[in-house]
Design a protein around this motif. Structure first.
Motif, short mmCIF file in Angstrom:
data_model
loop_
_atom_site.label_atom_id
_atom_site.label_comp_id
_atom_site.label_asym_id
_atom_site.label_seq_id
_atom_site.Cartn_x
_atom_site.Cartn_y
_atom_site.Cartn_z
N GLU A 77 47.88 63.84 46.50
CA GLU A 77 48.31 64.71 45.40
C GLU A 77 47.13 65.53 44.89
OE1 GLU A 77 52.09 62.22 43.58
OE2 GLU A 77 50.09 61.69 42.88
N ARG A 78 45.97 64.90 44.74
CA ARG A 78 44.78 65.64 44.28
C ARG A 78 44.38 66.74 45.26
NH1 ARG A 78 41.35 60.90 43.65
NH2 ARG A 78 42.66 59.69 42.31
N ALA A 79 44.52 66.45 46.55
CA ALA A 79 44.17 67.42 47.58
C ALA A 79 45.27 68.46 47.78
CB ALA A 79 43.88 66.71 48.90
N GLU A 80 46.40 68.28 47.08
CA GLU A 80 47.56 69.17 47.20
C GLU A 80 48.03 69.30 48.65
OE1 GLU A 80 46.66 72.80 45.14
OE2 GLU A 80 46.55 71.77 43.20
N LEU A 81 48.02 68.18 49.35
CA LEU A 81 48.46 68.14 50.74
C LEU A 81 49.93 67.74 50.78
CD1 LEU A 81 47.49 68.45 53.67
CD2 LEU A 81 46.92 66.01 53.65
N ARG A 82 50.77 68.65 51.27
CA ARG A 82 52.22 68.44 51.30
C ARG A 82 52.69 68.29 52.75
NH1 ARG A 82 51.15 67.80 46.77
NH2 ARG A 82 51.72 68.99 44.93
N ASP A 83 53.76 67.53 52.90
CA ASP A 83 54.41 67.36 54.21
C ASP A 83 53.44 66.91 55.29
OD1 ASP A 83 56.96 68.15 53.19
OD2 ASP A 83 56.23 70.22 53.19
N VAL A 106 40.09 54.39 50.16
CA VAL A 106 39.59 55.69 49.70
C VAL A 106 38.65 56.29 50.75
CG1 VAL A 106 38.10 56.81 47.99
CG2 VAL A 106 39.89 55.23 47.24
N THR A 107 37.75 55.50 51.30
CA THR A 107 36.81 55.98 52.32
C THR A 107 37.57 56.52 53.53
OG1 THR A 107 35.09 54.45 51.61
CG2 THR A 107 34.93 55.30 53.86
N CYS A 108 38.60 55.81 53.96
CA CYS A 108 39.39 56.24 55.11
C CYS A 108 40.13 57.55 54.84
CB CYS A 108 40.38 55.16 55.51
SG CYS A 108 39.62 53.71 56.26
N VAL A 109 40.79 57.64 53.69
CA VAL A 109 41.53 58.85 53.35
C VAL A 109 40.56 60.03 53.20
CG1 VAL A 109 43.07 59.98 51.70
CG2 VAL A 109 43.43 57.58 52.30
N ARG A 110 39.42 59.79 52.58
CA ARG A 110 38.43 60.85 52.43
C ARG A 110 37.98 61.35 53.81
NH1 ARG A 110 34.91 58.72 48.61
NH2 ARG A 110 36.33 59.53 47.05
N ALA A 111 37.77 60.44 54.76
CA ALA A 111 37.38 60.85 56.12
C ALA A 111 38.46 61.71 56.75
CB ALA A 111 37.10 59.61 56.97
N TYR A 112 39.71 61.35 56.53
CA TYR A 112 40.81 62.13 57.09
C TYR A 112 40.88 63.52 56.45
CZ TYR A 112 45.23 63.39 59.10
OH TYR A 112 46.21 64.05 59.81
N LEU A 113 40.79 63.57 55.13
CA LEU A 113 40.84 64.86 54.44
C LEU A 113 39.66 65.73 54.83
CD1 LEU A 113 42.02 63.70 50.90
CD2 LEU A 113 43.39 64.85 52.66
#
Length: 120
Positions: A77-83, A106-113
């Protein structure tokens, strides 16, 4: 689904992250099934996930890792990533990690983003 593979290890547990675009709740189900067709991911202790659907809103699943889906969802939601589905996979190493497990999500999601070029 793009699999970034293993991101980190802690006390025997291993964490990986995967993700990709999805179309609706049915697309989420298809993507999760595709991930679990990979024997390595099918044998994981947890495949926690989240996405924000244009039609359907926020969706998440902890897969037994209580609270992990909510952590992923907040970051999307913070990254405004939809679908776009993001899955954090954990292979439990036998030692409880307590609150550190959320930091690892958090570390994993940050790496993906970061791999997508999105702020996390």
């Amino acid at each position: 689904m793009e699999k970034l593979g293993e991101i980190l290890r802690d006390r025997g547990s291993r964490y990986a992250v995967s993700g990709g675009p999805v179309a609706g709740r049915a697309g989420v189900a298809v993507a999760l099934a595709e991930l679990r067709r990979d024997k390595k991911y099918a044998k994981a202790t947890h495949n926690s996930w989240a996405c924000v659907l244009s039609e359907g809103g926020p969706q998440k699943g902890d897969d037994g890792e209580a609270g992990a889906g909510a952590v992923i969802l907040r970051m999307l939601e913070r990254a405004e990533l939809r679908d776009h589905l993001v899955v954090v996979t954990r292979w439990y190493g036998g030692v409880p990690l307590g609150g550190d497990r959320f930091a690892h999500v958090v570390t994993c999601v940050r790496a993906y983003l970061d791999a997508l070029g999105r702020a996390g």
